[in-house]
Design an enzyme around this catalytic site. Sequence first.
Site, short mmCIF file in Angstrom:
data_model
loop_
_atom_site.label_atom_id
_atom_site.label_comp_id
_atom_site.label_asym_id
_atom_site.label_seq_id
_atom_site.Cartn_x
_atom_site.Cartn_y
_atom_site.Cartn_z
CB CYS A 90 112.11 -4.63 -29.28
SG CYS A 90 113.86 -5.14 -29.20
CG HIS A 176 112.76 -0.22 -27.54
ND1 HIS A 176 111.76 -0.99 -27.01
CD2 HIS A 176 113.82 -1.03 -27.73
CE1 HIS A 176 112.19 -2.23 -26.86
NE2 HIS A 176 113.44 -2.29 -27.30
CD GLU A 178 108.81 0.96 -26.53
OE1 GLU A 178 109.43 0.06 -25.94
OE2 GLU A 178 109.05 1.30 -27.71
#
Length: 234
Positions: A90, A176, A178
């Site tokens: 990001c 995202h 993660e």
Amino acid sequence: MSKTVDAIRHIHFEDLGIFEAVLTAAGYEIHYYDLGVHDIAALDPMRADLLVVLGGPVGVYETQSYPFLVAERQILAARLAAHRPTLGLCLGAQQIAAALGAGVAPSGIKEIGFSELTLTEAGRAGPLRHLEGVPVLHWHGDAFQIPEGAVNLATTPLCATQGFAIGRNILGLQFHPEVDAGAGIERWLIGHASEIAAAGIDPCALRTDAARFGPALRDAACRMLADWLRELAP
């Protein structure tokens, strides 16, 4: 001897999430560098085997308000020039793009929520192939242009540039992967409550989607990162 990863963290709950276990399993020792706690300008750009720059709620163009952005890009510029393994998520991906001379600007749209990526040919040929058909978490209002020498990996209807790669060692992702969309999503909903409200987004819907899509996303994202780590050039 274990390898090392330096992770620049801008806001505490936007951490490595599910990637921590993948990195540890691959033999990496993780070191966080927190904005407002550590002197990021003193970070040696070449010290770690892998540098990860995480997300955050500021824009790369807000350098007068947030001077750390300049120091961070200087670190990235040195590392990228040496083509050392670097991952941006990001804001981190936007910072990599900016360090490479690509434009980053508000898109005029808040893309917040879970949706699938459309992978390019290059995306399907690399580690992102594990994410095909899996809704991932998007949380951004800015977008980057693809840096010179990079390949575009994925798109969505709201953002034509969702990821880029330069060779095997440089990877920038707008979304995202993660995030622990199960146990970790509540920290995001609380930490970004003002942004969610301003965008007119129902946190209950985000929470429901996180529970629905979280398990598949966790599995696919872990496989994606493990594949990318295996392909890194020394």
